[in-house]
Motif scaffolding. Structure first.
Motif, PDB file in Angstrom:
ATOM      1  N   LYS A  85      27.029  52.634  79.513  1.00  0.00           N
ATOM      2  CA  LYS A  85      26.618  51.428  78.770  1.00  0.00           C
ATOM      3  C   LYS A  85      27.861  50.752  78.227  1.00  0.00           C
ATOM      4  O   LYS A  85      28.700  51.404  77.610  1.00  0.00           O
ATOM      5  N   TRP A  86      27.955  49.455  78.450  1.00  0.00           N
ATOM      6  CA  TRP A  86      29.037  48.716  77.825  1.00  0.00           C
ATOM      7  C   TRP A  86      28.425  47.669  76.903  1.00  0.00           C
ATOM      8  O   TRP A  86      27.519  46.921  77.299  1.00  0.00           O
ATOM      9  N   CYS A  87      28.879  47.656  75.655  1.00  0.00           N
ATOM     10  CA  CYS A  87      28.433  46.636  74.703  1.00  0.00           C
ATOM     11  C   CYS A  87      29.582  46.402  73.733  1.00  0.00           C
ATOM     12  O   CYS A  87      30.592  47.103  73.789  1.00  0.00           O
ATOM     13  N   PHE A 116      22.597  45.903  72.004  1.00  0.00           N
ATOM     14  CA  PHE A 116      21.962  46.039  73.318  1.00  0.00           C
ATOM     15  C   PHE A 116      23.067  46.111  74.376  1.00  0.00           C
ATOM     16  O   PHE A 116      24.165  45.593  74.171  1.00  0.00           O
ATOM     17  N   PRO A 117      22.772  46.716  75.540  1.00  0.00           N
ATOM     18  CA  PRO A 117      23.802  46.765  76.583  1.00  0.00           C
ATOM     19  C   PRO A 117      24.092  45.382  77.154  1.00  0.00           C
ATOM     20  O   PRO A 117      23.197  44.546  77.264  1.00  0.00           O
ATOM     21  N   LEU A 118      25.344  45.142  77.521  1.00  0.00           N
ATOM     22  CA  LEU A 118      25.727  43.937  78.271  1.00  0.00           C
ATOM     23  C   LEU A 118      25.955  44.308  79.732  1.00  0.00           C
ATOM     24  O   LEU A 118      25.919  43.466  80.619  1.00  0.00           O
ATOM     25  N   VAL A 119      26.228  45.585  79.943  1.00  0.00           N
ATOM     26  CA  VAL A 119      26.308  46.174  81.280  1.00  0.00           C
ATOM     27  C   VAL A 119      25.675  47.559  81.164  1.00  0.00           C
ATOM     28  O   VAL A 119      25.967  48.282  80.216  1.00  0.00           O
ATOM     29  N   SER A 120      24.787  47.908  82.093  1.00  0.00           N
ATOM     30  CA  SER A 120      24.228  49.266  82.051  1.00  0.00           C
ATOM     31  C   SER A 120      24.060  49.779  83.477  1.00  0.00           C
ATOM     32  O   SER A 120      23.568  49.056  84.349  1.00  0.00           O
ATOM     33  N   VAL A 121      24.508  51.014  83.686  1.00  0.00           N
ATOM     34  CA  VAL A 121      24.470  51.602  85.031  1.00  0.00           C
ATOM     35  C   VAL A 121      24.000  53.046  84.926  1.00  0.00           C
ATOM     36  O   VAL A 121      24.566  53.836  84.161  1.00  0.00           O
TER      37      VAL A 121
END
Ligand code: FAD
Ligand code: SF4
Length: 340
Positions: A228-230, A237-242
């Motif tokens: 998760k990147w935030c 909230f996540p801005l990128v999630s993988v």
């Protein structure tokens, strides 16, 4: 001060009573932990006449292993704090314990439920705002009071983002969702529960509630991780999630169960793009390789970059977020290869 609209609250105690309560009043909405729906009501994104509380429905709580079905059954009313600490989840599905523990903050996770997280409304920088703010951009948008989309100006559909931390992980683990409504119970793959319309992004039918999520028990060794990147480590909230999952050619817990075992399958699911998560395709090139082989991190992160196109529905510049999908996917695979 943000005022709530007026509504009644009913608190049934059983699943059939919930279905009955939903059927009684058109427009009635479910509330579990309330950490998503209450802020949205304060923003006047909906004005339901009745909230049907799930707080007293004990049948929705608990996690249990069902060996007859070969699944772990997680009740929709399990809180994210409970999920992140649950021993069977940590042992069998560590990426899910990780994603549950990455949501918001400890206080929110104590209230927030898995059912609420899976049914979380889509989010957009143009709609998760006060009514006053929305009025200032020309009367809202398709998802609120207006008829245009500010993210895709010529678009006819809302493309608000599916921002749940747990959904990409659950899909990567082949979860199914159990729904109960006036027509009875049905179970469907979570991957087919979502569709690309941010105003109504799930396939739940009117009057249905989610009762549980089922996760097939692993039959081979695997390595899985949530990335998760935030902006801030907490709250955001996540801005990128993988969600990453690699199945390995070894029995779980055997001496061969290590990052050196050959990969037999790769499942990668990316969130926060449009209204549904994206399961990456064309990952066959990593089958037969070992996680420690740098070609794996390279192939998977390049596939993520090629197949994912973030939209300007959440903060941060889209090209930067696309680059971050690649970077964080690579780092996630490298962490798995290092045994993290
Ligand atoms: C400050 C803040 C930060 C947050 N950060 C994150 C984050 O980082 N990641 C993240 O994923 N989420 C985040 N959230 C959103 C939210 O806290 C979580 O998604 C939470 O899991 C929602 O669960 P809940 O039980 O509170 O849902 P509720 O608010 O009660 O409900 C959410 C939606 O689900 C529906 N619903 C609830 N239960 C059911 C059910 N059993 N069946 C069918 N529909 C149901 C409700 O009708 C509603 O539409 C954040 C929220 C806040 C306020
Ligand atoms: S994606 Fe478009 S229609 Fe949907 S909430 Fe955002 S601005 Fe509104």
């Amino acid at each position: 001060m943000l005022r709530l609209p007026q509504f009644d609250v009913v608190s049934p105690e059983t699943v059939p009573e919930v279905v009955e309560a939903l059927g009684k009043t058109p427009g009635a909405r479910l509330i579990a932990g309330g950490t998503d729906i209450l802020p949205n009501l304060k923003h006047w994104l909906d004005q339901p006449p009745v909230l049907v509380s799930l707080a007293r429905v004990t049948a929705l709580r608990g996690v249990r292993r069902d060996d007859a079905r070969g699944v772990l059954r997680i009740g929709a009313g399990v809180t994210l704090s409970e999920l992140s600490r649950e021993p069977s989840v940590r042992a069998l599905f560590p990426s899910l314990a990780q994603s549950a523990g990455a949501v918001a903050s400890p206080i929110i996770r104590n209230m927030a439920t898995l059912g609420g997280n899976v049914n979380l409304d889509t989010r957009c920088r143009y709609v998760n705002q006060t009514e006053f703010w929305r009025g200032a951009i020309g009367g809202g948008c398709i998802k609120s009071e207006g008829d245009v989309c500010h993210v895709v100006p010529k678009g006819r559909n809302c493309v608000a983002a599916m921002s749940s931390d747990n959904v990409p992980v659950l899909i990567s683990l082949d979860a199914t969702i159990v729904l109960v409504g006036p027509e009875g119970e049905r179970e469907l793959p979570l991957g087919s529960f979502f569709h690309a319309d941010g105003t109504a992004h799930t396939r739940a039918q009117p009057g249905e509630l989610t009762t549980e999520l089922r996760l097939p028990l692993p039959t081979t060794a695997r390595r899985a991780r949530y990335v998760k990147w935030c902006v801030r480590r907490s709250i955001d909230f996540p801005l990128v999630s993988v969600a990453l999952r690699f199945d390995l050619d070894a029995a779980p817990g055997s001496p061969e169960d290590s990052p050196d075992a050959p990969i037999t399958a790769a499942h990668v699911v990316v969130g926060v793009l449009g209204s549904k998560p994206r399961a990456l395709s064309k990952l066959g090139a990593v089958v037969g390789l070992r996680l420690r082989d740098p070609a794996v991190a390279r192939a998977v992160s390049e596939a993520a970059h090629a197949q994912c196109r973030p939209l300007a529905n959440v903060p941060y510049e889209v090209h930067y977020r696309r680059q971050m999908i690649k970077v964080h996917t690579r780092r996630g695979v490298e962490a798995l290869a290092d045994g993290d």
